[in-house]
Design an enzyme around this catalytic site. Structure first.
Site, short mmCIF file in Angstrom:
data_model
loop_
_atom_site.label_atom_id
_atom_site.label_comp_id
_atom_site.label_asym_id
_atom_site.label_seq_id
_atom_site.Cartn_x
_atom_site.Cartn_y
_atom_site.Cartn_z
N ASP A 4 0.86 -1.18 0.00
CA ASP A 4 0.00 0.00 0.00
C ASP A 4 0.90 1.23 0.00
O ASP A 4 1.65 1.45 0.94
CB ASP A 4 -0.87 -0.05 1.28
CG ASP A 4 -2.02 0.92 1.22
OD1 ASP A 4 -2.00 1.81 0.36
OD2 ASP A 4 -2.94 0.76 2.05
N ASP A 100 -2.98 2.37 -6.11
CA ASP A 100 -1.88 2.41 -5.13
C ASP A 100 -1.81 1.17 -4.23
O ASP A 100 -1.26 1.24 -3.14
CB ASP A 100 -2.02 3.67 -4.26
CG ASP A 100 -3.26 3.64 -3.38
OD1 ASP A 100 -4.17 2.86 -3.67
OD2 ASP A 100 -3.31 4.42 -2.41
N GLU A 101 -2.37 0.07 -4.67
CA GLU A 101 -2.43 -1.13 -3.83
C GLU A 101 -2.30 -2.38 -4.65
O GLU A 101 -2.86 -2.47 -5.74
CB GLU A 101 -3.81 -1.21 -3.16
CG GLU A 101 -3.85 -0.83 -1.72
CD GLU A 101 -5.25 -1.03 -1.19
OE1 GLU A 101 -5.67 -2.19 -1.11
OE2 GLU A 101 -5.91 -0.02 -0.91
#
Length: 391
Positions: A4, A100-101
């Site tokens: 993350d 973003d993960e």
DNA sequence: TCTGGGGTCCTAGGACCC
DNA sequence: TCTGGGGTCCTAGGACCC
């Protein structure tokens, strides 16, 4: 393993603008306009500002030197692509959850790279060296634990939870960390005195189902016991494309609704055509003054991706309601229900009929026809289409 | 305080079919 | 007058996530 990125949008802006480093920074809506905070820097979080907070509230809390920026999604998407590529160097099984993960399957990587901690450090270093950003990493026996582990220490964290530590890791944490306990269902459990995961775990499956419904109750029961899938999937095909916008002031002019639907149809149609999709469900979304939200959808007999057709359907849906004149806050439009393989097969059979009907049934003609169909649908599907005709 | 935008998934009723 | 059970599709609303 779950990765993350820390304050992703804000960190990219601070990386690219050294003058913003060390300052509160907000990426999101324009101050003074309607909207929320998308992401903010850790300097801004010290003032209690969070993602999804109304921008007006953020402005009230933050000092004058705060930097406010609109998101540059294209740029963030490019950085995201670089990160995912770097992660593929660690394990080929990368599941991108959002910009973003990502989840990585690292089972079986120990012999190649080393123990979990070494793999976690490697992930962080390829991201830092590759794009100059920090990430928080969580490693656990399943997706839930890995995800919660990456949340556990931020920013720049690395948390490893072994199988025999799962319950001790979960128990003291607030029940709101469980997936699916949001603004509505978390208070249901809090009202009966539950605070932590351990509290939830003390409830029977039956009791949880009674409070949350069969499916949600079962899921929460499993999570509280640390049970979740350990699979990392390939990125799945998207199921819908949509575009929506909130007006700075509520509007009443139906011409503006019309223009907005027109714009949204162009945006959605463009993406659909780029991705080679045609959808058979068109959905219109209207939010009135006071946040009252409605959707109207229609299933078409023929899937479409043209701006004109999408707009026409949406405009008809809007006009078929007694909506004209009410102050409108938001207008949106979406397309879904992609042409299935069966529908494609039927369609190609129709095309085949259409073409063959126009020509003399000479063998040569037939071959040309098959070529024409295969140019459009691919060789494999033409065979399928021909076989289908014989049935 | 006043609530973005892009998504996924679930629920629930009614239609329709077998 | 009373009317099963199951499956699937369509539609609307809403919870939730990032």
């Amino acid at each position: 393993m779950h990765i993350d990125l820390d304050a992703f949008f804000a960190s990219i802006e601070q990386r690219d603008h050294p003058e913003y480093q060390g300052r509160p920074l907000v990426v999101g809506a324009k101050p003074g306009k309607r909207g929320v905070v998308a992401t903010c820097s850790y300097e801004a979080r010290r003032y209690g500002v969070r993602s999804a907070m109304p921008i007006s509230e953020a402005v009230r809390r933050l000092p004058p030197e705060t930097v406010y920026l609109r998101p540059s999604m294209t740029r963030y998407g490019e950085v995201s692509r670089q990160i995912m590529q770097a992660l593929e160097g660690i394990s080929p099984a990368v599941e991108k959850v959002s910009v973003d993960e990502a989840f990585l399957d690292i089972s079986g990587m120990q012999r190649l790279i080393g123990p979990p901690e070494v793999i976690g450090r490697r992930a962080k270093s390829v991201i830092l060296e590759g794009v100059g950003l920090t990430a928080s990493v969580g490693i656990g026996p399943n997706r839930l634990i890995a995800k919660l582990a990456s949340d556990f220490r931020k920013p720049d964290g690395l948390t490893i939870v072994l199988a025999d530590q799962v319950q001790a890791f979960l128990d003291p944490q607030p029940l709101t960390i469980l997936r699916g306990l949001g603004a509505k269902s978390a208070p249901v459990l809090q009202r009966i005195g539950l605070r932590t995961v351990a509290d939830v775990r003390r409830l029977s499956l039956l009791e949880l189902r009674r409070h949350l419904g069969d499916l949600a109750g079962t899921k929460i029961h499993e999570q509280a016991h640390g049970i979740a899938s350990d699979r990392v999937h390939l990125d799945s095909e998207r199921k819908s494309i949509s575009k929506e916008t909130t007006f700075n002031e509520d509007i009443t002019d139906p011409e503006i609704v019309r223009d907005t639907l027109h714009w949204a149809a162009q945006e959605v149609g463009y993406i659909a055509r780029q991705e080679g999709r045609r959808g058979s469900i068109v959905t219109v979304k209207i939010r009135f003054q006071g946040f009252e939200t409605h959707t109207r959808s229609r299933t078409l007999t023929t899937p479409t991706s043209t701006d004109k057709e999408i707009f026409q359907q949406a405009w008809e849906l809007y006009q078929s309601e007694q909506w004209v004149g009410r102050p409108v806050r938001l207008v949106g439009l979406g397309v879904s229900g992609w042409a299935s393989d069966a529908a494609k097969a039927a369609e190609q059979a129709d095309l085949f009929d259409e073409i063959t009907a126009d020509h003399a049934p000479k063998q040569e003609r037939l071959y040309q026809t098959m070529d024409a169909v295969s140019d459009k649908f691919g060789r494999k599907s033409v065979r399928f289409g021909v076989r289908r005709r014989k049935e």
